[in-house]
Design a protein around this motif. Structure first.
Motif, PDB file in Angstrom:
ATOM      1  N   THR A  52      -3.536  41.883  -1.645  1.00  0.00           N
ATOM      2  CA  THR A  52      -4.619  42.213  -0.733  1.00  0.00           C
ATOM      3  C   THR A  52      -5.416  40.942  -0.497  1.00  0.00           C
ATOM      4  O   THR A  52      -6.076  40.432  -1.413  1.00  0.00           O
ATOM      5  N   VAL A  68      -8.097  38.628   1.685  1.00  0.00           N
ATOM      6  CA  VAL A  68      -9.249  38.610   2.584  1.00  0.00           C
ATOM      7  C   VAL A  68      -9.305  37.251   3.279  1.00  0.00           C
ATOM      8  O   VAL A  68      -9.375  36.208   2.623  1.00  0.00           O
ATOM      9  N   ASP A 100      -3.253  45.740   8.275  1.00  0.00           N
ATOM     10  CA  ASP A 100      -4.698  45.560   8.167  1.00  0.00           C
ATOM     11  C   ASP A 100      -5.335  46.934   8.356  1.00  0.00           C
ATOM     12  O   ASP A 100      -4.645  47.961   8.260  1.00  0.00           O
ATOM     13  N   ASN A 134     -14.762  39.051   8.349  1.00  0.00           N
ATOM     14  CA  ASN A 134     -13.630  38.932   7.431  1.00  0.00           C
ATOM     15  C   ASN A 134     -12.561  39.951   7.793  1.00  0.00           C
ATOM     16  O   ASN A 134     -12.859  41.054   8.255  1.00  0.00           O
ATOM     17  N   THR A 152      -9.020  41.879   6.237  1.00  0.00           N
ATOM     18  CA  THR A 152      -8.260  42.149   5.019  1.00  0.00           C
ATOM     19  C   THR A 152      -6.825  42.530   5.366  1.00  0.00           C
ATOM     20  O   THR A 152      -6.592  43.442   6.170  1.00  0.00           O
TER      21      THR A 152
END
Length: 435
Positions: free
Chosen positions: A63, A65, A88, A112, A114
């Motif tokens: 995962t 970021v 995502d 941001n 992820t």
């Protein structure tokens, strides 16, 4: 390549396709997001990576970021991985893998982003990933054999890690979290029948210990007898440690003939044959400040990591174990230096950045460790220990959890001490042989 939508047209009633019976305008369903084609973008900054690894099934989930970016796409090194999916928050993303690089079709964003990447990995055999011995080894550019990453040394990422599939009867030693930006070779794990020995707690509250394998009780005790005090001296002299409140040396079964250690903080690895060597433990601990705490900007800055850590290992052990211990280390350093410059000598400061292959370059040898250590010792003799320590602390405080060049260190020493150290730079870092 993965696609976002698959429409099962045969299952949709004809009256809905015609828009009849519900008073609508006859328009079809609203279209979903338009997929972004896989786009190469190695500049997109990775902020954090959370890893969930199964060491039996050899599966992984990362995962990741990403920082905001004005351009689409994100790229990662995945040399030893087989990518299964990339998602995502909107769902599956298109991606492509070519020449060991994963390109993801992710949009540009002011926030941001992820990504969730599922993959499989394999056991490696040449100190370049997850080894059959049950340890990981990512230095210097092999993180892509364990998780999607960017191995450029300036890249700083915080990490989380979880392990599953640990064989019965074995323990996994690894950090659940690396809370500050760290180089991508730093996260690691080791599997084995470990015994943990608490060595003490520093004045700053850091718990120091050692994990050793069966039959290593005496060797571990000898090698780490001063480790807690050395770590305390590093914290007191140069500044606070940034990778957690518990650290340890971990015995790594790298096979016969392996020696030395690897700076996988906060649980750095030490070869089984080196477990009784205090200098190796102190050296790897010192990387928490230089090499990891301050990352090198380019592979050509290697001396900023290894030369500094070698000097600090000698200084730390002398500070806590006495002058004789320090003299013994410097005598050993002198022998190593004389041996290595006969056939592996090289200039330590180069004018390029990330153009060398560190693994095959002469910098990847004892010449960097030893000439770097003697450079600092020469500077110490000129300016005095207190002034040099203050300069090192200033440098660490300025560049903590950032990347820096060796020239930045030189500039800091000269600015903080008021001394011209160019003779030592020219002799030890830019010249051949011994000044």
């Amino acid at each position: 390549m993965k696609h976002l939508f698959t429409l099962a047209w045969a299952s949709i009633p004809l009256f809905l396709l015609a828009g009849c019976g519900d008073g609508d305008s006859g328009k079809g369903p609203e279209p979903g997001p338009i997929p972004v084609a896989p786009t190469q973008n190695l500049d997109r900054d990775i902020l954090s990576t959370a890893l969930a690894l199964d060491v039996t099934a050899l599966t992984g989930e990362a995962t990741i970021v990403l920082a905001p970016a004005e351009k689409p796409g994100a790229s990662f090194e995945v040399d030893g991985l087989v990518i299964q999916s990339v998602e995502d928050s909107s769902g599956q993303l298109e991606y492509a893998v070519q020449e060991g690089r994963l390109d993801v079709g992710v949009k540009e964003s002011a926030e941001n982003t992820t990504l969730d990447i599922k993959y499989t990995y394999t056991t490696q055999k040449n100190f370049d990933g997850y080894l059959a011995e049950g340890v990981s080894f990512l230095w210097p550019r092999f993180c892509g054999n364990l998780f999607p990453c960017k191995s450029v040394p300036s890249e700083g990422v915080s990490f989380e890690m979880a392990l599953a599939g640990v064989p019965s009867g074995k323990q996994a030693v690894f950090p659940n979290e690396i809370p500050a930006d760290a180089p991508t070779y730093m996260p690691a794990f080791a599997l084995g029948v470990y015994t943990y020995v608490a060595l003490g707690t520093t004045k700053a509250g850091t718990k120091v210990g050692v994990y050793h394998l069966p039959g290593e009780d005496a060797a571990a005790a000898e090698g780490t007898k001063d480790l807690a005090a050395v770590f305390d001296w590093f914290e007191t002299t140069y500044g606070s440690y940034s990778f957690g409140g518990a650290v340890a040396s971990v015995s790594a079964d790298w096979g016969p003939g392996a020696y030395g250690g690897m700076e996988h903080h906060p649980y750095w690895h030490v070869a089984r044959d080196a477990m009784n060597d205090p200098e190796v433990h102190a050296h790897e601990a010192a990387h928490g400040w230089f090499g990891n705490g301050v990352r090198i900007s380019c592979w050509e800055d290697f001396v900023l990591s290894e030369g500094t850590a070698s000097y600090l290992a000698a200084r730390g052990l002398e500070a806590v174990a006495g002058q004789a211990a320090g003299e013994k280390i410097w005598s050993d350093y002198q022998t190593r230096l004389d041996d290595v410059i006969q056939d592996e000598d090289t200039v330590l400061m180069l004018d390029t950045c990330n153009t060398i292959d560190l693994i095959t370059h002469p910098l990847w040898s004892n010449v960097t460790y030893m000439k770097g250590a003697f450079f600092y010792r020469a500077v110490e003799a000129q300016v005095g220990r207190d002034k040099l320590d203050a300069a090192l602390a200033k440098f660490y405080g300025t560049y903590k959890n950032r990347a820096a060049h060796m020239q930045d260190m030189i500039d800091t020493i000269q600015a903080e001490t008021g001394a011209d150290i160019s003779v030592h730079v020219d002799g030890w870092l830019k010249g051949l042989g011994k000044p």
